[in-house]
Scaffold this active site. Structure first.
Site, short mmCIF file in Angstrom:
data_model
loop_
_atom_site.label_atom_id
_atom_site.label_comp_id
_atom_site.label_asym_id
_atom_site.label_seq_id
_atom_site.Cartn_x
_atom_site.Cartn_y
_atom_site.Cartn_z
N LYS A 343 0.81 -1.21 0.00
CA LYS A 343 0.00 0.00 0.00
C LYS A 343 0.85 1.27 0.00
O LYS A 343 0.43 2.30 -0.51
CB LYS A 343 -0.94 0.03 1.21
CG LYS A 343 -2.12 -0.90 1.10
CD LYS A 343 -2.97 -0.65 -0.13
CE LYS A 343 -3.82 0.59 -0.05
NZ LYS A 343 -4.69 0.73 -1.26
N VAL A 344 2.02 1.23 0.61
CA VAL A 344 2.89 2.40 0.65
C VAL A 344 4.19 2.06 -0.04
O VAL A 344 4.87 1.10 0.33
CB VAL A 344 3.18 2.84 2.10
CG1 VAL A 344 4.06 4.09 2.10
CG2 VAL A 344 1.90 3.10 2.85
#
Length: 348
Positions: A343-344
């Protein structure tokens, strides 16, 4: 792997977009005046982003230039983080987009822009994130937690935040039309979007070209990214103007094209002509949106939203998201957790 559609977080989060958009607009539209005050006397917008957020930034760039009368450009974060060059950014509104607000390169680039004289705005789904801490003004979207790695509701809420920004910058746009977007996406989802015929034809494809122009270009780029991320397709996102300058040669019987367009606007006629040329090259042309004109010349079409051109990308991406989720499952891939992604993303 044989996942049912109702078992994937990605499918659930596609359905959550109307609620996420309503909450985001409720939070941000009353604050549009803050943008006007922050940008008073400024003449240019610099958009700082990577990945899906960069595709959202493309929408912001077209929207600001076409409707707010300001020059808008995409930043090159490497100038700040790798080359470490100082530029004169006086007169510039620097807008950083990051779903998490925790991508160090984006945080550092916004801080650099401020040091170079820019005024700064953050657009993020991460309340209290490092990005909000370095920005003069933060627009926090209300997408809620997003469990699937491929972004869906965080992308559309970023587009909504950019639309509010454009209104705050003085664009002659109707906030009431923007308020109507969640209802239109609700309608699209409730009536159903049958992606299965296209999924069946794309299931064995190795590659695909995804094309659009103008405001719809952002949705085309985002769909291409999603097909790469979740379906492992070699998906090339191109403006149709760029496609005609040479890469048209890659479109053939083995490489179909997905063509994305609003139902109206100055680029629609050219988009319809592109679909004709794709078919003439012996390739399948799958339309998303584009009204009856694009439907008439496409191999298959997914109906787009009943929205004006400036808002169409918020609805055009929805059939693409549904197509991606279903195609991933057909290819035996878990769309929530594609390989090699998180996600990051931190960029060295």
């Amino acid at each position: 792997m044989n996942l049912a559609p109702d078992s994937t977080a990605m499918r659930a989060e596609i359905s959550e977009q109307p609620a996420a958009l309503r909450a985001t607009l409720d939070a941000l539209l009353p604050r549009s005046g803050e943008i006007g005050r922050l940008a008073a006397g400024l003449h240019q917008v610099l958009l700082i982003a990577r990945g899906t957020s960069d595709n959202a930034a493309v929408y912001g760039s077209y929207l600001v230039q076409a409707h707010a009368g300001m020059l808008a450009t995409l930043a090159s974060p490497s100038i700040a983080t790798c080359y470490r060059r100082r530029l004169d950014l006086s007169g510039v509104l620097a807008v950083a987009l990051s779903q998490s607000g925790r991508t160090e390169e984006i945080v550092d680039t916004l801080a650099w822009a401020a040091e170079c004289g820019a005024r700064t705005l953050a657009i993020t789904n991460g309340a209290g994130s490092p990005l909000t801490a370095v920005a003069e003004l933060a627009f926090v979207t209300e997408a809620g937690p997003e469990r699937a790695v491929p972004a869906t509701k965080t992308f559309t809420t970023q587009l909504a935040a950019l639309a509010v920004m454009a209104i705050g910058l003085g664009a002659d746009l109707d906030a009431g039309e923007l308020r109507g977007v969640p209802d239109e996406i609700d309608r699209m989802l409730a009536e159903g979007i049958d992606v299965e015929p296209i999924v069946t034809e794309l299931a064995g494809a190795a590659g695909v070209v995804v094309s659009g122009r103008g405001l719809a270009y952002s949705a085309a780029l985002e769909l291409a990214l999603k097909l790469k991320e979740a379906c492992y397709l070699h998906a090339m996102g191109l403006s149709y103007a760029d496609l005609l300058h040479g890469p048209m040669a890659v479109v053939d019987a083995q490489t179909p094209a997905i063509i994305v367009a609003a139902d109206s606007g100055p680029v629609l006629a050219g988009t319809v002509d592109l679909a004709r040329r794709v078919r003439a090259a012996g390739a399948q042309a799958y339309g998303i949106g584009g009204g009856p004109g694009l439907a008439q010349v496409s191999s298959r079409v997914l109906a787009g939203p009943r929205l004006p051109e400036w808002l169409a990308p918020l609805g055009l991406i929805v059939p693409g998201q549904l197509l991606t989720e279903a195609l991933a499952r057909r290819r035996g891939i878990d769309p929530d957790n594609p390989r090699g992604l998180s996600k990051v993303t931190q960029t060295a």
